[in-house]
Design a protein around this motif. Structure first.
Motif, PDB file in Angstrom:
ATOM      1  N   VAL A  59       0.856  -1.204   0.000  1.00 50.92           N
ATOM      2  CA  VAL A  59       0.000   0.000   0.000  1.00 50.92           C
ATOM      3  C   VAL A  59       0.885   1.245   0.000  1.00 50.92           C
ATOM      4  CG1 VAL A  59      -1.727   1.334   1.285  1.00 50.92           C
ATOM      5  CG2 VAL A  59      -1.897  -1.171   1.198  1.00 50.92           C
ATOM      6  N   ALA A  60       1.902   1.235   0.865  1.00 45.96           N
ATOM      7  CA  ALA A  60       2.787   2.406   0.993  1.00 45.96           C
ATOM      8  C   ALA A  60       3.466   2.703  -0.340  1.00 45.96           C
ATOM      9  CB  ALA A  60       3.829   2.152   2.079  1.00 45.96           C
ATOM     10  N   ARG A  61       3.944   1.655  -1.017  1.00 42.93           N
ATOM     11  CA  ARG A  61       4.631   1.839  -2.300  1.00 42.93           C
ATOM     12  C   ARG A  61       3.670   2.447  -3.329  1.00 42.93           C
ATOM     13  NH1 ARG A  61       5.361  -3.211  -3.846  1.00 42.93           N
ATOM     14  NH2 ARG A  61       6.447  -3.565  -1.886  1.00 42.93           N
ATOM     15  N   ALA A  62       2.468   1.894  -3.380  1.00 44.44           N
ATOM     16  CA  ALA A  62       1.482   2.398  -4.354  1.00 44.44           C
ATOM     17  C   ALA A  62       1.176   3.873  -4.088  1.00 44.44           C
ATOM     18  CB  ALA A  62       0.215   1.555  -4.283  1.00 44.44           C
ATOM     19  N   VAL A  63       0.998   4.221  -2.811  1.00 48.63           N
ATOM     20  CA  VAL A  63       0.674   5.612  -2.457  1.00 48.63           C
ATOM     21  C   VAL A  63       1.830   6.537  -2.846  1.00 48.63           C
ATOM     22  CG1 VAL A  63       0.368   7.182  -0.479  1.00 48.63           C
ATOM     23  CG2 VAL A  63      -0.969   5.068  -0.622  1.00 48.63           C
ATOM     24  N   ARG A  64       3.045   6.137  -2.453  1.00 45.72           N
ATOM     25  CA  ARG A  64       4.211   6.995  -2.743  1.00 45.72           C
ATOM     26  C   ARG A  64       4.370   7.195  -4.248  1.00 45.72           C
ATOM     27  NH1 ARG A  64       7.553   4.214   0.054  1.00 45.72           N
ATOM     28  NH2 ARG A  64       8.246   2.901  -1.644  1.00 45.72           N
ATOM     29  N   GLU A  65       4.305   6.076  -4.981  1.00 49.50           N
ATOM     30  CA  GLU A  65       4.542   6.167  -6.427  1.00 49.50           C
ATOM     31  C   GLU A  65       3.465   7.003  -7.112  1.00 49.50           C
ATOM     32  OE1 GLU A  65       7.008   1.989  -6.844  1.00 49.50           O
ATOM     33  OE2 GLU A  65       5.053   2.134  -7.816  1.00 49.50           O
ATOM     34  N   ARG A  66       2.227   6.790  -6.708  1.00 49.98           N
ATOM     35  CA  ARG A  66       1.124   7.490  -7.368  1.00 49.98           C
ATOM     36  C   ARG A  66       1.141   8.989  -7.041  1.00 49.98           C
ATOM     37  NH1 ARG A  66      -3.972   6.635  -9.573  1.00 49.98           N
ATOM     38  NH2 ARG A  66      -4.091   8.566 -10.747  1.00 49.98           N
ATOM     39  N   LEU A  67       1.421   9.306  -5.771  1.00 49.74           N
ATOM     40  CA  LEU A  67       1.446  10.731  -5.399  1.00 49.74           C
ATOM     41  C   LEU A  67       2.636  11.440  -6.034  1.00 49.74           C
ATOM     42  CD1 LEU A  67       0.296  10.763  -1.663  1.00 49.74           C
ATOM     43  CD2 LEU A  67      -1.058  11.145  -3.695  1.00 49.74           C
ATOM     44  N   GLU A  68       3.758  10.729  -6.175  1.00 51.08           N
ATOM     45  CA  GLU A  68       4.918  11.307  -6.888  1.00 51.08           C
ATOM     46  C   GLU A  68       4.534  11.547  -8.342  1.00 51.08           C
ATOM     47  OE1 GLU A  68       7.896  12.314  -5.969  1.00 51.08           O
ATOM     48  OE2 GLU A  68       8.541  11.222  -4.172  1.00 51.08           O
ATOM     49  N   ALA A  69       3.912  10.532  -8.947  1.00 54.12           N
ATOM     50  CA  ALA A  69       3.568  10.634 -10.373  1.00 54.12           C
ATOM     51  C   ALA A  69       2.589  11.779 -10.630  1.00 54.12           C
ATOM     52  CB  ALA A  69       2.986   9.310 -10.859  1.00 54.12           C
ATOM     53  N   GLU A  70       1.700  12.013  -9.675  1.00 59.16           N
ATOM     54  CA  GLU A  70       0.708  13.091  -9.821  1.00 59.16           C
ATOM     55  C   GLU A  70       1.292  14.462  -9.477  1.00 59.16           C
ATOM     56  OE1 GLU A  70      -2.958  12.961  -9.944  1.00 59.16           O
ATOM     57  OE2 GLU A  70      -2.968  10.853 -10.521  1.00 59.16           O
ATOM     58  N   GLY A  71       2.516  14.461  -8.966  1.00 58.37           N
ATOM     59  CA  GLY A  71       3.148  15.725  -8.561  1.00 58.37           C
ATOM     60  C   GLY A  71       2.663  16.218  -7.207  1.00 58.37           C
ATOM     61  N   ARG A  72       1.892  15.383  -6.501  1.00 60.04           N
ATOM     62  CA  ARG A  72       1.298  15.861  -5.245  1.00 60.04           C
ATOM     63  C   ARG A  72       2.311  15.921  -4.101  1.00 60.04           C
ATOM     64  NH1 ARG A  72      -4.064  16.735  -5.170  1.00 60.04           N
ATOM     65  NH2 ARG A  72      -4.919  16.338  -7.205  1.00 60.04           N
ATOM     66  N   LEU A  73       3.205  14.951  -4.064  1.00 56.19           N
ATOM     67  CA  LEU A  73       4.208  14.997  -2.993  1.00 56.19           C
ATOM     68  C   LEU A  73       5.121  16.207  -3.169  1.00 56.19           C
ATOM     69  CD1 LEU A  73       5.371  11.362  -2.168  1.00 56.19           C
ATOM     70  CD2 LEU A  73       4.404  13.066  -0.634  1.00 56.19           C
ATOM     71  N   GLN A  74       5.491  16.462  -4.427  1.00 58.80           N
ATOM     72  CA  GLN A  74       6.352  17.618  -4.703  1.00 58.80           C
ATOM     73  C   GLN A  74       5.638  18.903  -4.268  1.00 58.80           C
ATOM     74  OE1 GLN A  74       5.571  15.055  -6.555  1.00 58.80           O
ATOM     75  NE2 GLN A  74       6.970  14.693  -8.269  1.00 58.80           N
ATOM     76  N   GLU A  75       4.327  18.977  -4.566  1.00 60.29           N
ATOM     77  CA  GLU A  75       3.551  20.163  -4.190  1.00 60.29           C
ATOM     78  C   GLU A  75       3.502  20.316  -2.664  1.00 60.29           C
ATOM     79  OE1 GLU A  75      -0.334  20.089  -6.032  1.00 60.29           O
ATOM     80  OE2 GLU A  75      -1.077  21.484  -4.521  1.00 60.29           O
TER      81      GLU A  75
END
Ligand SMILES: Cc1cc2nc3c(=O)[nH]c(=O)nc-3n(C[C@H](O)[C@H](O)[C@H](O)COP(=O)(O)O)c2cc1C
Length: 214
Positions: A59-75
């Motif tokens: 779950v953690a991997r999916a969340v991290r990867e998806r939020l990175e891909a969406e640019g949300r973590l960077q934001e």
């Protein structure tokens, strides 16, 4: 613990000790959750408790990867530097940290709305949510009373497909949120600060504020 002390000190905990949370504590939290009201008392929920490390990591991997891909973590990382108060900056930094590794919480609880038909059948509407989020709050308040930290998070919105596959959810089950659960590590409960009630309350007519005397 006094009821109002629980309410006034329940807040988002985003750093957890690795210590396991005993099963009986989890059961107490769920027993509190399921006392909540729901439309027509249908109790349209299932509480998916994820302790298994490999599954939490998936779950953690999916969340991290998806939020990175969406640019949300960077934001979020940018916001963390720009917010006005130090406490807001710290909260966002902690929220980033948590999304970088959701599996740091020893338990993830994923409440799922299932087969909801009341107050509406459209499971993704605001009104359907009213049949489960009260129960989610009960769960988090019970956790606080037991000294256990939680935070309501919503990356399920981005990784729903993965959750469906990983946990074999039936078609009519919708993850409502993901709640990391664990004993707080270096973070205190409360006091929970909010806008004062007088500034968000109208009496008898929209815009009609009242002086408060109590
Ligand atoms: C609908 C909803 C979604 C939220 N989503 C997240 C989230 O994805 N990640 C997170 O760290 N916190 C999330 N939170 C927690 C809020 O940021 C937090 O409750 C708010 O900032 C107040 O802080 P406090 O709980 O510490 O008092 C969410 C809260 C709600 C009610």
């Amino acid at each position: 613990m006094d009821f109002f002390e629980v309410i006034h000190t329940q807040r988002s905990i985003r750093r957890f000790k690795p210590d396991p949370v005993p099963d009986d504590v989890i059961w107490k939290m769920i027993d509190a959750a399921i006392r909540a009201p729901s439309g027509s008392n249908l109790q349209p929920w299932v509480w998916l408790v994820v302790r298994d490390q490999a599954k939490r990591e998936a779950v953690a991997r999916a969340v991290r990867e998806r939020l990175e891909a969406e640019g949300r973590l960077q934001e979020m990382r940018r916001n963390a530097e720009q917010l006005e108060t130090a406490s807001r900056r710290l909260s966002v930094r902690r929220a980033v940290e948590l999304f970088e590794n959701l599996a740091a919480a020893p338990v993830l609880i994923i409440p799922c709305l299932i087969g909801v038909t009341s107050p509406v059948s459209e499971a993704r509407s605001l009104f359907a949510g009213s049949s489960i989020y009260g129960a989610v709050q009960n769960l988090m308040l019970a956790a606080r009373a037991l000294g256990v930290g939680t935070v309501l998070t919503t990356p399920n919105i981005y990784v729903e497909e993965m959750l469906v596959k990983e946990f074999h959810l039936p078609e009519n089950a919708i993850p409502a949120c993901i709640i990391p659960v664990g004993f707080p590590d270096g973070q205190r409960f409360g006091p929970t600060t909010r806008k004062p009630a007088e500034t968000v309350t109208y009496w008898d007519d929209w815009g009609a504020a009242a002086d408060r005397r109590d």
